[in-house]
Structure formats: structure tokens, C-alpha cells
Design an enzyme around this catalytic site. Structure first.
Site, PDB file in Angstrom:
ATOM      1  N   ASN A 197       0.872  -1.183   0.000  1.00  0.00           N
ATOM      2  CA  ASN A 197       0.000   0.000   0.000  1.00  0.00           C
ATOM      3  C   ASN A 197       0.905   1.229   0.000  1.00  0.00           C
ATOM      4  OD1 ASN A 197      -1.734   2.089   0.529  1.00  0.00           O
ATOM      5  ND2 ASN A 197      -2.344   1.381   2.568  1.00  0.00           N
ATOM      6  N   LYS A 230       0.090   4.251  -0.165  1.00  0.00           N
ATOM      7  CA  LYS A 230      -0.511   5.435   0.470  1.00  0.00           C
ATOM      8  C   LYS A 230      -0.296   6.658  -0.431  1.00  0.00           C
ATOM      9  CE  LYS A 230       0.011   3.105   4.850  1.00  0.00           C
ATOM     10  NZ  LYS A 230       0.136   3.163   6.289  1.00  0.00           N
ATOM     11  N   HIS A 286      -9.327   1.185   5.281  1.00  0.00           N
ATOM     12  CA  HIS A 286      -8.038   1.400   5.956  1.00  0.00           C
ATOM     13  C   HIS A 286      -8.240   2.356   7.127  1.00  0.00           C
ATOM     14  CE1 HIS A 286      -3.898   2.478   6.711  1.00  0.00           C
ATOM     15  NE2 HIS A 286      -3.547   1.406   6.028  1.00  0.00           N
ATOM     16  N   GLU A 335      -6.574   4.730   8.069  1.00  0.00           N
ATOM     17  CA  GLU A 335      -6.329   6.137   7.715  1.00  0.00           C
ATOM     18  C   GLU A 335      -7.539   6.751   7.014  1.00  0.00           C
ATOM     19  OE1 GLU A 335      -2.572   5.461   5.736  1.00  0.00           O
ATOM     20  OE2 GLU A 335      -1.739   4.860   7.675  1.00  0.00           O
ATOM     21  N   GLU A 359      -4.979  -4.808  10.751  1.00  0.00           N
ATOM     22  CA  GLU A 359      -3.914  -3.815  10.931  1.00  0.00           C
ATOM     23  C   GLU A 359      -4.138  -3.062  12.238  1.00  0.00           C
ATOM     24  OE1 GLU A 359      -2.055  -2.616   6.915  1.00  0.00           O
ATOM     25  OE2 GLU A 359      -3.777  -1.343   7.209  1.00  0.00           O
ATOM     26  N   GLY A 407       3.199   2.109  10.784  1.00  0.00           N
ATOM     27  CA  GLY A 407       4.225   3.137  10.627  1.00  0.00           C
ATOM     28  C   GLY A 407       5.005   3.458  11.896  1.00  0.00           C
ATOM     29  N   SER A 414       3.898  -2.280  10.223  1.00  0.00           N
ATOM     30  CA  SER A 414       5.344  -2.378  10.434  1.00  0.00           C
ATOM     31  C   SER A 414       5.937  -3.716  10.002  1.00  0.00           C
ATOM     32  CB  SER A 414       5.696  -2.065  11.894  1.00  0.00           C
ATOM     33  OG  SER A 414       5.342  -0.722  12.208  1.00  0.00           O
TER      34      SER A 414
HETATM   35  P1  13P Z   1       3.372   0.276   7.565  1.00  0.00           P
HETATM   36  O1  13P Z   1       3.828  -1.012   6.914  1.00  0.00           O
HETATM   37  O2  13P Z   1       4.102   1.479   7.056  1.00  0.00           O
HETATM   38  O3  13P Z   1       3.332   0.157   9.045  1.00  0.00           O
HETATM   39  O4  13P Z   1       1.852   0.513   7.084  1.00  0.00           O
HETATM   40  C1  13P Z   1       0.942  -0.526   7.200  1.00  0.00           C
HETATM   41  C2  13P Z   1      -0.289  -0.144   6.470  1.00  0.00           C
HETATM   42  O5  13P Z   1      -1.017   0.740   6.897  1.00  0.00           O
HETATM   43  C3  13P Z   1      -0.596  -0.851   5.218  1.00  0.00           C
HETATM   44  O6  13P Z   1      -1.882  -0.594   4.784  1.00  0.00           O
END
Ligand code: 13P
Length: 250
Positions: free
Chosen positions: A10, A12, A93, A95, A163, A169, A208
Site C-alpha cells: 500500500n 498510500k 483502511h 487512515e 492492521e 508506521g 510495520s
Molecule cells: P506500515 O507497513 O508502514 O506500518 O503501514 C501498514 C499499512 O497501513 C498498510 O496498509
């Protein structure tokens, strides 16, 4: 039926045309691991060009609107993703849920729209840190699964991504035991909902994931793949995760 490992990047809100070279390197390496399904979800603007370079891997969106078309400035419909060359889309997601106020009902509607347009769906769930600390993580996530899962769906086109928000992150990762317990609970809830067919659904872990921890996480019970953010932006970081999945796939 054994579930094929699935490793999804992803991107983002990262990536310009110049980043297509990384995607091409990822696709070339992924082609050497045919036992693993690999997908990249770039920003909308790169889907067309990335799909043209995909070498059999899949390219997806990170969100879609629940409506087929209309006056929704700035939004993208599922059919538009298909038109651009996408084969899948991420919905729900954290976010999007937290940053854009998306509810379980919104996520369910998006998943249904995506499936209706012919896309595969990765439906995300996950708890905030305070909920994990309170001991209610499994209840929280199972409620999200129950409320955001479409009423009816083709099992081969829907995956769940667990997640934990606090792991995204941050470099923090739950214990393998906690991941396995969550994934097992999600599968049990899916079984209650759809019966034995739940054994065919893939449940991905995200938060992560790196080349260093992928083998351990991907080997945990009911973990069928990874949804990767930061480590999916370069071939150097992403390909070891695909390779770890391939090693487990035998
Ligand atoms: P990270 O791998 O950067 O922690 O992000 C995970 C994520 O949100 C994937 O959708």
C-alpha cells in the site's frame, strides 16, 4: 484447499511517475515467486501506468466511492479503477476510517460497490492502542468485521487485513501469539457467518511488516499474507517480504 500467500503493498500518498522503476523492479522479482500473489496499490494517478507494467502481478486502488457515478467531487468509483487497470481495492483502511470519518456502514457499501464492479477487495480492520491495552482488541475487531463485511460475497475475491492502528508506521508489532489469536478469532467469526467456506478467505496482517519480521509473522496461524506500507515503496525492502512468503509457500 491451501490458501496462497498474498503480499500487498500500500503506497498510500507516495509515488510519482519516477517511482514506476521501483514498481517494475518489484514486479520482476515477484515473477520469480509464482507461489505468492503480489499486488501493489499506488495512488490513483499511477494505476494505469503501473498496471501496464505489472507482469502478471495485480495493481489496486486504496479506496473507492460506494456510488457508481455522480456528483462526488474528488472521488473515484470502483468501475473507474477497473477501467484504469486495477484488479483490487483496499477499503476501510484506518487512515480512511480515522482521517475521513468512514464508518463500518461506509466500508461495507464500498466493499459491495467494488465487488459489483468486478474488483477484489481487501477489507481492513484494526484496533487503536487504548483498546488493545484495555484487553478488548478482539471484540473491537470482530465487531468491525461483522459490521463492514458485505452481506453476500464471492470468497475468492475478498480478503481481510488486520492492521492494529498502533502498529502502522511505528515499528511496533504485536507478538506473534497476539497476531495468531486475532487471526484465529477473525476466521472463527467468518465461519459463523459463512460456514466452512471461511477456510478459503485470506487474512493478511499489516503494521510495520519488514523483511526482518515477515517470516515470523507470515508463519503465524491463520496469517495468509501481509499488507505493507513503508516497506513496499522500494524493491530493496519489499522483495525480501515476498521472498519470505515464497519460502513458507514451499
Ligand atoms: P506500515 O507497513 O508502514 O506500518 O503501514 C501498514 C499499512 O497501513 C498498510 O496498509
Amino acid at each position: 484447499m491451501a490458501r496462497r500467500k498474498y503480499v500487498v503493498g500500500n503506497w498510500k500518498m507516495n509515488g510519482l511517475t519516477a517511482s514506476l522503476d521501483e514498481a517494475k523492479a518489484i514486479f520482476a522479482a515477484a515473477a520469480e515467486h509464482p507461489a505468492v500473489d503480489v499486488a501493489l496499490c499506488p495512488p490513483f494517478t499511477l494505476i494505469g501506468a503501473m498496471a501496464a507494467a505489472a507482469q502478471g502481478a495485480a495493481v489496486g486502488g486504496q479506496d473507492c466511492h460506494s456510488a457508481a457515478s455522480g456528483a462526488f467531487t474528488g472521488s473515484v468509483a470502483a468501475s473507474m479503477l477497473v477501467d484504469a487497470g486495477a484488479g483490487l481495492v483496499i477499503v476501510g483502511h484506518s487512515e480512511r476510517r480515522d482521517g475521513f470519518g468512514e464508518t463500518d456502514a461506509d466500508v461495507k457499501a464500498k466493499a459491495e460497490a467494488a465487488l459489483a464492479a468486478g474488483l477484489s477487495v481487501i477489507l481492513c480492520v484494526g484496533e487503536p492502542h487504548a483498546v488493545r491495552e484495555s484487553g478488548a482488541a478482539i471484540d473491537h475487531v470482530l465487531a468491525q468485521v461483522r459490521e463492514s463485511l458485505p452481506d453476500d460475497f464471492d470468497r475468492s475475491r475478498l480478503a481481510i487485513a488486520y492492521e492494529p492502528i498502533w502498529a502502522i508506521g511505528t515499528g511496533l508489532v504485536p507478538t506473534v501469539e497476539d497476531v495468531a489469536a486475532m487471526h484465529g478469532s477473525i476466521r472463527a467469526a467468518l465461519s459463523e457467518r459463512i460456514g466452512a467456506g471461511a477456510a478459503e478467505l485470506r487474512i493478511l496482517y499489516g503494521g510495520s511488516v519488514t523483511g526482518d519480521n515477515a517470516a515470523q509473522l507470515l508463519d503465524a496461524g491463520d496469517v495468509d499474507g501481509a499488507l505493507v506500507g513503508g516497506a513496499s515503496l522500494t524493491a530493496a525492502k519489499f522483495v525480501p517480504i515476498v521472498a519470505a512468503a515464497a519460502a513458507l509457500a514451499g
